[in-house]
Design a protein around this motif. Structure first.
Motif, PDB file in Angstrom:
ATOM      1  N   ALA A  20       0.823  -1.206   0.000  1.00  0.00           N
ATOM      2  CA  ALA A  20       0.000   0.000   0.000  1.00  0.00           C
ATOM      3  C   ALA A  20       0.861   1.261   0.000  1.00  0.00           C
ATOM      4  O   ALA A  20       0.506   2.266  -0.625  1.00  0.00           O
ATOM      5  N   ALA A  21       2.002   1.199   0.688  1.00  0.00           N
ATOM      6  CA  ALA A  21       2.833   2.393   0.866  1.00  0.00           C
ATOM      7  C   ALA A  21       3.451   2.879  -0.437  1.00  0.00           C
ATOM      8  O   ALA A  21       3.742   4.070  -0.588  1.00  0.00           O
ATOM      9  N   MET A  22       3.673   1.977  -1.390  1.00  0.00           N
ATOM     10  CA  MET A  22       4.347   2.351  -2.627  1.00  0.00           C
ATOM     11  C   MET A  22       3.386   2.718  -3.762  1.00  0.00           C
ATOM     12  O   MET A  22       3.806   3.017  -4.858  1.00  0.00           O
ATOM     13  N   LYS A  23       2.096   2.702  -3.475  1.00  0.00           N
ATOM     14  CA  LYS A  23       1.105   3.020  -4.511  1.00  0.00           C
ATOM     15  C   LYS A  23       0.866   4.528  -4.610  1.00  0.00           C
ATOM     16  O   LYS A  23       0.984   5.263  -3.625  1.00  0.00           O
ATOM     17  N   ASP A  24       0.515   4.964  -5.810  1.00  0.00           N
ATOM     18  CA  ASP A  24       0.057   6.340  -6.055  1.00  0.00           C
ATOM     19  C   ASP A  24       1.040   7.391  -5.537  1.00  0.00           C
ATOM     20  O   ASP A  24       0.648   8.380  -4.896  1.00  0.00           O
ATOM     21  N   ARG A  25       2.316   7.179  -5.819  1.00  0.00           N
ATOM     22  CA  ARG A  25       3.338   8.127  -5.364  1.00  0.00           C
ATOM     23  C   ARG A  25       3.964   8.898  -6.526  1.00  0.00           C
ATOM     24  O   ARG A  25       4.964   9.597  -6.347  1.00  0.00           O
ATOM     25  N   GLY A  26       3.404   8.751  -7.728  1.00  0.00           N
ATOM     26  CA  GLY A  26       3.921   9.490  -8.866  1.00  0.00           C
ATOM     27  C   GLY A  26       5.264   9.002  -9.371  1.00  0.00           C
ATOM     28  O   GLY A  26       5.999   9.743 -10.027  1.00  0.00           O
ATOM     29  N   ILE A  27       5.594   7.741  -9.078  1.00  0.00           N
ATOM     30  CA  ILE A  27       6.865   7.172  -9.509  1.00  0.00           C
ATOM     31  C   ILE A  27       6.737   6.694 -10.958  1.00  0.00           C
ATOM     32  O   ILE A  27       5.764   6.010 -11.295  1.00  0.00           O
ATOM     33  N   PRO A  28       7.688   7.020 -11.839  1.00  0.00           N
ATOM     34  CA  PRO A  28       7.634   6.516 -13.223  1.00  0.00           C
ATOM     35  C   PRO A  28       7.451   5.009 -13.265  1.00  0.00           C
ATOM     36  O   PRO A  28       8.008   4.282 -12.420  1.00  0.00           O
ATOM     37  N   ALA A  29       6.681   4.543 -14.225  1.00  0.00           N
ATOM     38  CA  ALA A  29       6.204   3.160 -14.232  1.00  0.00           C
ATOM     39  C   ALA A  29       7.326   2.125 -14.163  1.00  0.00           C
ATOM     40  O   ALA A  29       7.255   1.173 -13.379  1.00  0.00           O
ATOM     41  N   ARG A  30       8.362   2.278 -14.995  1.00  0.00           N
ATOM     42  CA  ARG A  30       9.432   1.269 -15.009  1.00  0.00           C
ATOM     43  C   ARG A  30      10.209   1.298 -13.691  1.00  0.00           C
ATOM     44  O   ARG A  30      10.558   0.241 -13.145  1.00  0.00           O
ATOM     45  N   LEU A  31      10.475   2.478 -13.175  1.00  0.00           N
ATOM     46  CA  LEU A  31      11.177   2.587 -11.895  1.00  0.00           C
ATOM     47  C   LEU A  31      10.336   1.985 -10.775  1.00  0.00           C
ATOM     48  O   LEU A  31      10.840   1.247  -9.918  1.00  0.00           O
ATOM     49  N   HIS A  32       9.042   2.266 -10.782  1.00  0.00           N
ATOM     50  CA  HIS A  32       8.134   1.715  -9.768  1.00  0.00           C
ATOM     51  C   HIS A  32       8.113   0.190  -9.836  1.00  0.00           C
ATOM     52  O   HIS A  32       8.169  -0.495  -8.800  1.00  0.00           O
TER      53      HIS A  32
END
Length: 299
Positions: A20-32
């Motif tokens: 849950a903590a790593m969702k919806d943080r505006g991180i680029p897709a490949r990096l995420h």
């Protein structure tokens, strides 16, 4: 419930929080994708579990929820270190937890950035223990300072640097090995315990007990890891077995042999158990069983 099942159950709670903590943080897709690939790849979640257990044993019954963001941050830091350790310029490992290492799944540049991202996100998570969860700011700031020191150049990062200097060398003394592992592996485990005690608002005596317990199991954990690299196989380890010897790394079995290594690990577990003698209850029992489990894996 056996200690392995207890550890797995607690790890699952941490895993759920991390998802849950790593969702919806505006991180680029490949990096995420790269960050989540390693962060959610399983593992014992030992460090966050230790933080939560010490906080629960010494604090109020409801403290676990408040401490969770801080505890989870340790897993982010640990995962970043694994991603970077596996890189060709470091330990050059192709497998981690039974899957291709991050740089093999993605590429070296993405793996480096994923590690950087996880390290930085970790400190954001730590701050939410106070900003969102309401833990006193002085406790959180002290714990952040402890964790930053443990993860930094005089702790985990410095330990990796020393490890690289010693790899392939000759005449490594046992004391050199002990110091290196106290930095590379032990520092973050020690900080996990110490931070749990700090965040609970405990006494200085309790914080010292947590720190000493962490130091002792940190040494035992590393010794057992060295032993398993010799006696286990790649499928069981989830990473290449025998890689320490292949790379010319200094290990406890290489210096003092398997039997003495096992005995030394057991002595450190006994030291950890001594730090728990003034406590009682379910968390005390869990921490004692966990210390024993570390060495039971090689008996």
């Amino acid at each position: 419930m056996m200690i392995k099942e207890q550890l797995g159950s607690r790890a699952a709670v941490v895993e759920s929080y991390l998802k849950a903590a790593m969702k919806d943080r505006g991180i680029p897709a490949r990096l995420h994708a790269s960050m989540e690939y390693s962060l959610l790849a399983g593992g014992k979640r030992l460090r966050p579990v230790l933080t939560l257990s010490w906080a629960q044993m010494l604090g109020e019954a409801t403290i676990t929820d408040a401490v969770m963001p801080f505890a989870a941050s340790l897993e982010c830091i640990h995962t970043y270190s694994l991603i970077h350790d596996d890189l060709p310029a470091m330990d050059d490992d192709d497998l981690r937890r039974g899957k291709p290492s991050n740089h093999k799944k993605f590429d070296e540049a993405t793996a480096i950035l994923a590690g950087d991202g996880l390290l930085t996100e970790a400190f954001g998570l730590m701050s939410t223990a106070s900003i969102v969860k309401g833990l006193p700011a002085d406790r959180v700031l002290r714990a952040i300072a402890v964790l930053a020191h443990a993860a930094g150049a005089s702790g985990m990062v410095g330990g990796q640097a020393v490890d690289m200097e010693l790899t392939g060398g000759t005449s490594v003394a046992l004391e050199q090995l002990r110091i290196m592992h106290a930095m590379k592996t032990g520092a973050l485990i020690t900080a996990a315990c110490e931070c749990g005690a700090i965040l609970s608002g405990s006494t200085e005596a309790d914080i010292e007990n947590a720190r000493e317990y962490g130091q002792a199991i940190g040494v035992a954990f590393q010794i057992v890891d060295d032993i398993l690299d010799v006696v286990s196989d790649t499928e069981t380890l989830g990473k290449p077995a025998g890689s320490d010897e292949a790379m010319g790394k200094s290990t406890y079995p290489a210096l003092i042999g398997l039997d003495k290594s096992k005995a030394l690990a057991r002595r450190h577990v006994d030291s950890a158990l001594e730090r728990l003698t003034t406590y009682a209850g379910a968390e005390h029992q869990f921490l004692a069983d966990l210390a024993r489990y570390i060495v039971d894996r090689v008996y």
